[in-house]
Structure formats: structure tokens, C-alpha cells
Write a protein that holds these residues in place. Structure first.
Motif, mmCIF file in Angstrom:
data_model
loop_
_atom_site.group_PDB
_atom_site.id
_atom_site.type_symbol
_atom_site.label_atom_id
_atom_site.label_comp_id
_atom_site.label_asym_id
_atom_site.label_seq_id
_atom_site.Cartn_x
_atom_site.Cartn_y
_atom_site.Cartn_z
ATOM 1 N N LEU A 75 8.385 9.205 -1.910
ATOM 2 C CA LEU A 75 7.346 8.311 -1.419
ATOM 3 C C LEU A 75 7.969 7.079 -0.775
ATOM 4 O O LEU A 75 8.997 6.574 -1.213
ATOM 5 C CB LEU A 75 6.449 7.873 -2.585
ATOM 6 C CG LEU A 75 5.484 8.913 -3.132
ATOM 7 C CD1 LEU A 75 4.781 8.358 -4.332
ATOM 8 C CD2 LEU A 75 4.490 9.299 -2.052
ATOM 9 N N ARG A 76 7.279 6.584 0.277
ATOM 10 C CA ARG A 76 7.713 5.370 0.957
ATOM 11 C C ARG A 76 7.876 4.215 -0.042
ATOM 12 O O ARG A 76 8.793 3.429 0.040
ATOM 13 C CB ARG A 76 6.624 5.001 1.955
ATOM 14 C CG ARG A 76 7.117 4.383 3.222
ATOM 15 C CD ARG A 76 5.969 4.314 4.203
ATOM 16 N NE ARG A 76 4.695 4.268 3.477
ATOM 17 C CZ ARG A 76 3.648 3.553 3.884
ATOM 18 N NH1 ARG A 76 3.741 2.825 4.961
ATOM 19 N NH2 ARG A 76 2.517 3.574 3.200
ATOM 20 N N ILE A 77 6.980 4.196 -0.991
ATOM 21 C CA ILE A 77 6.948 3.048 -1.888
ATOM 22 C C ILE A 77 8.179 3.025 -2.798
ATOM 23 O O ILE A 77 8.665 1.955 -3.166
ATOM 24 C CB ILE A 77 5.633 3.060 -2.693
ATOM 25 C CG1 ILE A 77 5.388 1.689 -3.274
ATOM 26 C CG2 ILE A 77 5.632 4.114 -3.749
ATOM 27 C CD1 ILE A 77 3.944 1.399 -3.402
ATOM 28 N N TYR A 78 8.743 4.217 -3.108
ATOM 29 C CA TYR A 78 9.975 4.236 -3.910
ATOM 30 C C TYR A 78 11.137 3.648 -3.127
ATOM 31 O O TYR A 78 11.991 2.952 -3.676
ATOM 32 C CB TYR A 78 10.296 5.673 -4.343
ATOM 33 C CG TYR A 78 9.437 6.164 -5.487
ATOM 34 C CD1 TYR A 78 9.560 5.584 -6.742
ATOM 35 C CD2 TYR A 78 8.517 7.188 -5.314
ATOM 36 C CE1 TYR A 78 8.780 6.032 -7.804
ATOM 37 C CE2 TYR A 78 7.731 7.635 -6.349
ATOM 38 C CZ TYR A 78 7.871 7.046 -7.604
ATOM 39 O OH TYR A 78 7.100 7.472 -8.641
ATOM 40 N N MET B 56 14.019 -3.545 -2.586
ATOM 41 C CA MET B 56 13.740 -4.826 -3.241
ATOM 42 C C MET B 56 14.649 -5.020 -4.461
ATOM 43 O O MET B 56 15.114 -6.117 -4.745
ATOM 44 C CB MET B 56 12.274 -4.886 -3.695
ATOM 45 C CG MET B 56 11.259 -5.103 -2.597
ATOM 46 S SD MET B 56 11.576 -6.560 -1.612
ATOM 47 C CE MET B 56 11.540 -7.798 -2.875
ATOM 48 N N SER B 57 14.903 -3.914 -5.180
ATOM 49 C CA SER B 57 15.761 -4.024 -6.361
ATOM 50 C C SER B 57 17.170 -4.440 -5.955
ATOM 51 O O SER B 57 17.808 -5.248 -6.630
ATOM 52 C CB SER B 57 15.802 -2.691 -7.102
ATOM 53 O OG SER B 57 14.514 -2.328 -7.495
ATOM 54 N N LEU C 154 10.911 1.385 -0.782
ATOM 55 C CA LEU C 154 10.709 -0.063 -0.729
ATOM 56 C C LEU C 154 11.159 -0.705 -2.057
ATOM 57 O O LEU C 154 11.812 -1.753 -2.080
ATOM 58 C CB LEU C 154 9.234 -0.356 -0.469
ATOM 59 C CG LEU C 154 8.872 -1.794 -0.126
ATOM 60 C CD1 LEU C 154 9.636 -2.246 1.097
ATOM 61 C CD2 LEU C 154 7.378 -1.910 0.109
ATOM 62 N N PHE C 155 10.794 -0.007 -3.138
ATOM 63 C CA PHE C 155 11.170 -0.527 -4.457
ATOM 64 C C PHE C 155 12.694 -0.577 -4.597
ATOM 65 O O PHE C 155 13.257 -1.564 -5.093
ATOM 66 C CB PHE C 155 10.573 0.364 -5.546
ATOM 67 C CG PHE C 155 10.992 -0.022 -6.936
ATOM 68 C CD1 PHE C 155 10.637 -1.245 -7.472
ATOM 69 C CD2 PHE C 155 11.768 0.831 -7.708
ATOM 70 C CE1 PHE C 155 11.033 -1.612 -8.749
ATOM 71 C CE2 PHE C 155 12.176 0.476 -8.982
ATOM 72 C CZ PHE C 155 11.802 -0.748 -9.503
#
Lengths: 432, 488
Positions: free
Chosen positions: A2-5, A11-12, A7-8
Motif C-alpha cells: 500500500l502507498r500508505i506503508y 516518515m519513520s 509513506l510511513f
């Protein structure tokens, strides 16, 4: 994925990078640079292999001198590592050795007691320059000015002699190795400063009182600039410029003004004090029974009521009602109400010397509390009326100008006003 | 790995294995203590960044940061007049990570005041306060107040000139209400001046009492959001799918709608066989794990990154030690009270008591007056609402300087310097502005027959005025509170 992973994950990584950056930033302290220099110089000065090995093993160290039971800590030695090492007499600052001052060991007196500056700081700028403060004011013509001044900066060069004068009140500065301070004291008398400025019990009222001038203005640059051009710092100042004096003389005057301060509790060295210092700190003899002193914080309480015509008039009315009986219609202490040989006798408010010594806060306190046969008026006269009384009392002594050169002991008045050192921190004047 | 997870202890710790299907994830959300504050499934509308801008979450994250940094700071701080200021210096020069800790605490505190305020603005403009959420709006206002008090009580603790005089000014504003004002002030300070007892009181309020109150109120606040069906969203969404935003359509098609594993009833309490909250529209919902949880984590990291970066770049201010006999000129309250301080400069009674009281009561009563749910969850409700907000904003921004100019030329103090205080209280920029706001809101309501538009005008004017007065108090007021330009 997923795209959101993704991004996460990104950010991490950024969070982690900033975390590592903060670790690095905190470990990268300014003083370490100077301790590196110290170690290198030690290695260079090593005479044999043993000394060399010892020097190489010198690591980073956190160091401070704790003075007056920890009330003040001086961390100057974090950078000035070699103050007590005679091998470093010719080393460049900050690593130069400090000359020995008789009976003033570092471990008892620390550094800032004499040199000024912020001893708690471990960064050069903060330790040496103090805190810049900015104060605004509105002039009568509506102009707005901002005055900047540094709080407790380092006293550079010979100005450090000012600190000698702060403790050694009764000694001749020339004889304790403070020639610049001595010159400043002489100049202060010769130039007739006392004509306008009060120091202790003596002096005129044209200019501000200077008894604690060094406490109010601890910035030597400010004072020097003010001597040269008073109006640039105090708008509408009536003080003449002293720029015709030489640089050396202005420095000397600055040193003297800086010395006019109450020695703060935290500047006093750790016990035990040397006998001669004890003598110097003992108040000059004041006949106690003749002298009624308000506590220091009461003395410093500012008068919240301006001395307007109404205030003085109200004070006069109240004076006639409550005070004149003993203190007399004209305030000379000769009222019919007091017993014949009352001791202590009612104060004579017409005595300019006595009244010059009284602060408004002190008068207010005495009216409030009373002593002996004099009742306290706290319950009878409202607060504001008591301040009106103070404003009226101020008008009673005849205006006189003290002749110049009368200042035999600039700190004379301080003796009586002093509280034991331990109380100073507690007495936080209020009333604003 | 298998060895680590396949034993009694691990299974006692985590009752479910790491989930690998949507159903498992939802069950984990439901059975995990920390996750069950979130719903198992979340509406796609709620995941759109523009629906909330994450402001509530940001406030909460900042609060967590404040607790962690605050507890660490407590190890290095003694609330006494002798020690407080020196402890600040030690934090700066001696304590490992002391500088970054203090900076993060300071900026997070300011950030939280701002985030909570913006959260309130968001909730208003998306109409998210409408029934059944009326009381949660009131709770939100209370939480805003607690946030301000937390920041204000923390402001004193460094015991420098900034702290001392800001609190002196702030507490004197608290003393303006007639009869009880002076008592409030003495109660706050434990005396007549800011001293040792005031420092201790502020400290205890700051580290124990107010955080506790905030946590309880926040828990109720969150719980009510869950019970009311999550973030407010347009009612029409139950009928029409969400356009754009949220997870991609590929992710959404992969969703799985589970039937109940076990049915149960809460007899006499809940209708049907499973307790339901809010409007149920399962077609548009996606599992909270990962769609919501990952977003929360990203917001959390984003806040941390921004906060750390700001703390690197800007040090928390520390002036010289507090000096009770040497007031700062001008002495200013903390920035979020500067608007009130500005109003107080016109009239202590109106600016310090009446206007804040009316504003707070007005704010709290909004959801009880505007109850029409038709436009909930939609920014500004309608084009007309957006227009009303813009007009109200522009008018407020223009009217305030005009009022200040008029006051400086033709105000009561200029025209009749000897007039009793009563006339200044009656006629000053604060009272005139409040009247104008009330009247224009009333007229909007009467003209449009829409309570929502009336509330829109009033709330926009309130927010704009708060901001304008804060800016004036911060940048345009100099010594003796005379008008200055920011560059002067």
C-alpha cells in the motif's frame, strides 16, 4: 504494498534521522573544543613519556566551583582548564593560568564573584556577555525609545577592580591593589558627582541615587557610553557629558560606580572568611538606639502613590490629625503630646540628614508598624492614606544642597541597612 | 521467530496472532485495549485529510509529547524561587538533552494551544457540533480552556522576567470581575504578589491537577466521538459514494464486510442483535487497520518531525531572572491572552470580564441554537455559508482598525477626559464591536431565516476578532501599551 506503508516508512526514516541529529547536537558542546585544545597543549608541554601518556589520557570533564553552599556555581573552568597550572602562564586564552590573589583561593571564591559574567553558562557568548535586555519607554513628547543593556556581563580588564570595592568597603582601594578603583573614587569626589547624586547618606537629589548603582547597572559598556553621552541612553538626562575626560579616567569612574553595590549573597565566598574580610563587612558603627531601621525589603518597597498635590494635601490633613501631637506641627519632633523625656524621642522630620537617609518604603513601614510608644497605624489609617502621609513627610525637610567632597565613606549608610547575608535571598521586595 | 511467538507467555500477552486478513485485523482492533478506542471499520470520508486536517489527533499527539517531555523535565526542576531559574540554566548548560527537551516542551505547548483552537474552528465550519454532538462541543470548549490554563500555569515556571511579568499581567486580568475578582487572584497566587506560593501553586496545577482534568475530559470527548459514529460526515454520503480521497478504489474493492461472529443483545438497551453507533453505511467503510492506524502513525511522526525541527532551530526564550522591582515595559501576557489584554486596555470590566464571558457562553450555546443537521460534515455548509464567513471575516478585519482609529480620536477619554469610568465601559472598541457582531448575526438570521448563517457570521467574527486583537497586542503595542509599528 500500500502507498500508505511507503509513506510511513519514509516518515519513520526522517524521524530517525532527526533523532540521531539530536543525539549528535547534544554531544557536540562548545566546551569540548577548548578541552581538546587543553589536552593538545598538555601533550605539547609534556617533558617525558610518562607526562605525555598522562596528558593523552585526559578526557572530557564536567567541572564547576560551588560557592556559598552551592548558591552559586561557576563553570568557567570547563573551558579555562588551566587556571591553577603554573605551566600555562603564557598560554593563550582560555587556557592561561590565573595569577594568584592572596587569600582568595578559587575553590572558595570561584570566578564570577570578581570577574562578573554568568558562571552557570557553558557557552562563551552567554558566559561572557550576560543577557541582553531591552526596555522600552515613552518620552513626555510621545517618542518611543528602547534601551538595551546587558545583565551581569564580564568585567573586562581593570574593571575587575570594581569587585574589590564591593567587599572591601572601608579599605583604601589603593592599598589593596586596586589602583584603578582608587583613581575612580578620587575622581568621583573631585568632579563633584556628589553634588547631584546621593551615595549612602550624603549627596544631592538632582540626579538619581547611586548607593546601589552597580547593582542597577552592571553593564560597563552602558556606563562608559553614559559618561560620554548621557542623553543617548537616558533621554532628557540633565547630566552633563564627561567625554572630555580621558579614556583611562572614564574607565576608573566606571569601575567605581560598578563597585557601588550590595554584595549579593551568592557573591560572598564560601566560609570560612578571612578575618580582614569580616572586618570589612561589619557595618560601621551606628548608634543603634538612635537609629530605627526598616527591614531591607520594606525599605525597597516602591511608593505606589505619586506625590501629587492632592496626595500631599491629604497627607498633611492626616498628619495634623494623627501625628502632630507628638511629632509637632512642623514635624520637628516637638509636639506637646509626647512625654518629656521619651526615649527614643519622636523623629524630627525637618532634619534633612535624617530624612535623606529614609526611604519611602521604610517610612511607610514605620508608620504601619510603630515602635515603643509610637503606635502602629495599620488598623486606623488606610493603606493609600499612609502613602499620602509618606508623600507629605517628604516635603518637611528644607531643601539643602550638600557641599561636594563630604563623602568620607561612600558606603556608610549601607551598614545599617544591611541584613545578615543569609536573609537577602529571602527578602523579595514586593509592592508593584 | 516462530520460537518467540509460539509459547504460552507470548500468547498470554497477545491473544491473537499477527492478523493476515481484514477480518482478523478487525477482530484485533476490537480485542486490543489500546486499539479499541478506534472503530474496527472507518468511513472513507473520515480518512480524507481535508475532512479534519487531523487537528484533533495533532492536539492529542502534542499532549502526549508534553507529558513525556514534561515528566523528564520534572526530574530537573524544583519549584522554588531559589532554584527554579538556576534549574533552567542547568537544563540549558548541564543536563544531557536538556535544551531539546525544554524546547520541545515549550513549542509543543504553544502548538497545542494553536492546534486545539484550529480544531474548534474546523469543527464549527464543518458543522460537526450538531445533534447528537452538542455536548461534545461544550466539552471541546472546556478542553480549550484547560489547555490555555495548562500553558498559562507552565509559563511561570522558568521564573525569568518573561514568566514573572506575564503572570503578573495575566493574574491581574483575572482580578477584574467585580466582588470575586480579587479573591480569584489571591487564590491563584496564594498572596498578593507573584512569589513562592504562586510558583508552587502554578506548579502543582500544571503537573498534577490540570493534566488530570484534561485527561478525564479528553477521554469523555473521545468516547463521545466514537459513540456518535466517528467524525461527522455529510448525511448524503449514506446514499452517494465518496468522490476522491481515502483509500484507492483497488484497496476499497478488496474490503471484506464480515457478518457478526456471535450475535448478542443488550436487552432493553440496544435494538437489534449488535450495538450500533451513528449512521451505519457499511458499503463505504474500510478496515481501520491499516487505513486509519497508518494515517495516525504518519500524523504522529509528522508532528514529531516538525516539532523536533522547530526545537533545533529556535531556543525557548529565557530572559534574566525574575525581578519583582523591575517591571518589563511593556509587560505582556502570554500571546493567547494578548487579545484580552488589548481589550482590557480599553476597559477592564468590558474587556477582561464581560466580553470573554459572553464569548465563552456564546460559543458553548451554538449547538443548542443551530440544530439543523442537513449540512453537517460539509465545509461552510453551503456556498452561501462560505460567502457569509468571508464577508464576516473581511468586515471584522476592517472594522477593528477603524474602531481603534475612531477611539483614538473621538473616544470617551479624548472627548471627555473627566467622564466617569461608566461611560468608558459603555462605549469603547470592545463593547461596540461585540454589539456590532451580535446585531449583524441577528440580522443575518432574520434576513435569511437560517440559524446556521447567523451562527456562521457570529463565529467567524469571533475567530477573526480574536486573531486580530492577538496580532495587535503582540506586534502593535509597545511601552505603556502605546501604538507602535512592528518594526519600531
Amino acid at each position: 504494498m500500500l502507498r500508505i506503508y511507503r509513506l510511513f516508512a519514509l516518515m519513520s526514516l526522517i524521524t530517525l534521522a532527526l533523532f540521531l541529529l539530536s543525539l549528535w547536537k547534544d554531544s557536540n558542546r562548545e566546551w569540548k573544543k577548548y578541552q581538546d585544545e587543553y589536552r593538545n597543549l598538555l601533550i605539547a608541554k609534556a617533558k617525558d613519556a610518562d607526562q605525555r601518556r598522562a596528558a593523552e589520557n585526559v578526557g572530557y570533564e564536567f567541572a564547576q566551583v560551588s560557592v556559598a553552599e552551592g548558591a552559586r556555581v561557576d563553570r568557567c573552568i570547563m573551558c579555562h582548564r588551566a587556571v591553577e597550572d603554573p605551566r600555562f602562564v603564557d598560554a593563550p586564552q582560555p587556557l592561561r593560568a590565573h595569577p594568584k590573589i592572596p587569600s582568595h583561593p578559587f575553590e572558595r571564591f570561584g570566578c564570577t564573584g570578581c570577574h562578573g559574567g554568568d558562571g552557570s553558562a557553558t557557552e562563551v557568548q552567554a558566559a561572557h556577555q550576560g543577557i541582553q535586555k531591552k526596555e522600552g519607554a515613552v518620552l513626555p513628547d510621545g517618542r518611543i525609545v528602547y534601551l538595551t543593556e546587558r545583565e551581569e556581563p564580564l568585567l573586562p580588564g581593570n574593571l575587575v577592580q570594581a569587585s574589590c570595592g564591593s567587599c572591601h568597603l572601608t579599605e583604601d582601594p589603593g592599598k589593596i591593589g586596586a589602583p584603578v578603583l582608587s583613581r575612580g573614587k578620587t575622581l568621583f569626589q573631585e568632579k563633584g558627582c556628589i553634588g547631584c547624586h546621593r551615595v549612602g547618606r550624603i549627596g544631592g537629589k538632582v540626579g538619581p541615587e547611586l548607593t546601589f548603582a552597580g547593582e542597577k547597572r552592571s553593564d560597563p559598556e552602558w556606563l562608559l557610553k553614559h559618561f560620554r553621552d548621557p542623553e543617548s541612553l537616558v533621554p532628557d538626562s540633565a547630566m552633563p557629558s564627561y567625554k572630555n575626560l580621558g579614556e583611562e579616567e572614564l574607565q576608573a569612574l566606571t569601575a567605581f560606580v560598578l563597585s557601588l553595590r550590595e554584595v549579593p549573597f551568592t557573591l560572598i565566598a564560601s566560609a570560612p572568611l578571612q578575618p580582614q574580610t569580616v572586618v570589612a563587612l561589619t557595618p560601621p558603627p551606628v548608634p543603634r538606639e538612635a537609629h530605627w531601621e526598616a527591614p531591607r525589603n520594606e525599605n525597597l518597597r516602591p511608593n505606589p502613590v505619586p506625590a501629587s498635590a492632592e496626595s500631599v494635601a491629604n497627607g498633611k490633613k492626616l498628619y495634623g490629625k494623627y501625628c502632630a501631637g507628638c511629632h509637632g506641627e512642623s514635624g520637628k519632633g516637638d509636639g506637646p503630646g509626647a512625654p518629656k523625656d521619651l526615649k527614643p524621642e519622636p523623629a524630627n522630620f525637618a532634619d534633612p540628614r535624617m530624612m535623606a537617609h529614609e526611604r519611602e518604603g521604610g517610612l511607610y513601614w514605620k508608620i504601619t508598624r510603630g515602635r515603643g510608644l509610637m503606635p502602629g497605624w495599620e488598623a486606623t489609617i488606610p493603606q493609600k492614606d499612609r502613602w499620602d502621609l509618606v508623600n507629605f513627610l517628604r516635603t518637611l525637610p528644607p531643601k539643602v544642597q550638600m557641599p561636594p567632597g563630604m563623602m568620607e565613606q561612600p558606603h556608610g549608610a549601607m551598614g545599617g541597612e544591611k541584613e545578615p547575608a543569609g536573609h537577602m535571598e529571602e527578602s523579595r521586595p514586593g509592592g508593584h | 521467530m516462530a520460537k518467540l511467538t509460539e509459547n504460552r507467555f507470548w500468547r498470554s500477552l497477545f491473544r491473537r496472532p499477527l492478523p493476515d486478513s481484514d477480518l482478523d485485523r478487525m477482530l484485533t482492533m476490537f480485542s486490543n485495549f489500546f486499539l479499541h478506542i478506534l472503530p474496527a471499520k472507518v468511513h472513507r470520508h473520515s480518512l480524507k485529510p481535508g475532512a479534519t486536517w487531523g487537528l484533533g489527533v495533532i492536539s492529542f499527539v502534542l499532549f502526549l509529547v508534553l507529558i513525556v517531555t514534561g515528566v523528564l523535565l520534572m526530574f530537573f526542576y524544583v519549584p522554588s524561587v531559589e532554584r527554579a531559574y538556576r534549574d533552567m540554566k542547568d537544563l540549558k548548560y548541564v543536563v544531557s538533552y536538556g535544551v531539546i527537551l525544554r524546547n520541545m516542551h515549550r513549542w509543543a505547548a504553544h502548538g497545542m494551544v494553536a492546534a486545539v483552537f484550529l480544531h474548534m474552528v474546523r469543527v464549527f465550519f464543518t458543522g460537526s457540533y450538531k445533534p447528537p454532538r452538542e455536548f461534545n462541543w461544550v466539552l471541546g470548549i472546556l478542553l480549550w480552556g484547560i489547555t490555555l490554563l495548562l500553558s498559562f500555569t507552565g509559563y511561570l515556571l522558568p521564573w525569568d522576567q518573561l514568566a514573572y511579568w506575564a503572570i503578573t499581567v495575566g493574574t491581574s486580568i483575572a482580578s477584574y470581575p467585580p466582588w470575586i475578582g480579587e479573591k480569584i487572584r489571591v487564590l491563584l497566587l496564594g498572596g498578593n504578589i507573584v512569589g513562592e506560593s504562586a510558583l508552587l501553586r502554578f506548579y502543582v496545577l500544571h503537573v498534577v491537577f490540570l493534566p488530570m482534568v484534561l485527561m478525564v475530559l479528553a477521554a469523555v470527548h473521545f468516547w463521545r466521538v466514537r459513540k456518535d459514529g466517528g467524525i461527522a460526515r455529510p448525511i448524503a454520503l449514506a446514499l452517494h459514494p465518496v468522490a476522491g480521497g481515502g483509500p484507492t478504489s483497488a484497496e476499497a474493492t478488496a474490503r471484506f464486510v464480515p457478518g457478526p461472529l456471535k450475535t448478542y443483545t443488550l436487552v432493553e438497551l440496544v435494538r437489534g442483535t449488535s450495538p450500533q453507533v451513528g449512521i451505519q453505511a457499511p458499503e463505504e467503510e474500510v478496515p481501520s487497520w491499516p487505513h486509519l492506524t497508518m494515517r495516525l502513525l504518519i500524523v504522529f511522526e509528522l508532528v514529531l518531525v516538525v516539532l523536533t525541527a522547530v526545537s533545533f532551530l529556535f531556543d525557548a526564550p529565557l530572559l534574566e531572572q525574575a525581578n519583582p522591582v523591575r517591571p518589563d515595559n511593556p509587560a505582556k501576557a502570554p500571546w493567547y491572552f494578548l487579545g484580552i489584554q488589548e481589550l482590557v486596555s480599553y476597559s477592564a470590566l468590558v474587556g477582561g470580564v464581560l466580553v470573554p464571558a459572553i464569548a465563552l457562553l456564546g460559543l458553548m450555546s451554538i449547538p443548542y441554537m443551530d440544530r439543523d443537521r442537513s449540512d453537517q460534515g460539509i465545509w461552510f455548509g453551503s456556498p452561501a455559508g462560505k460567502r457569509a464567513a468571508w464577508i464576516s471575516f473581511l468586515l471584522t478585519v476592517l472594522v477593528i482598525p477603524a474602531l481603534l482609529f475612531l477611539d483614538s480620536r473621538f473616544g470617551v477619554r479624548q472627548v471627555a477626559p473627566g467622564a466617569p469610568q461608566f461611560f468608558t465601559d459603555l462605549l469603547n472598541p470592545a463593547s461596540v464591536l461585540t454589539t456590532l457582531m451580535a446585531v449583524s448575526s441577528f440580522l443575518t438570521w432574520r434576513a435569511t431565516r437560517s440559524r446556521r448563517l447567523g451562527a456562521m457570521v457570529l463565529f467567524t467574527a469571533f475567530v477573526s476578532a480574536y486573531l486580530v486583537f492577538t496580532v495587535i497586542g503582540t506586534y502593535f503595542r509597545g511601552p505603556n501599551w502605546v501604538w507602535v509599528w512592528p518594526w519600531q
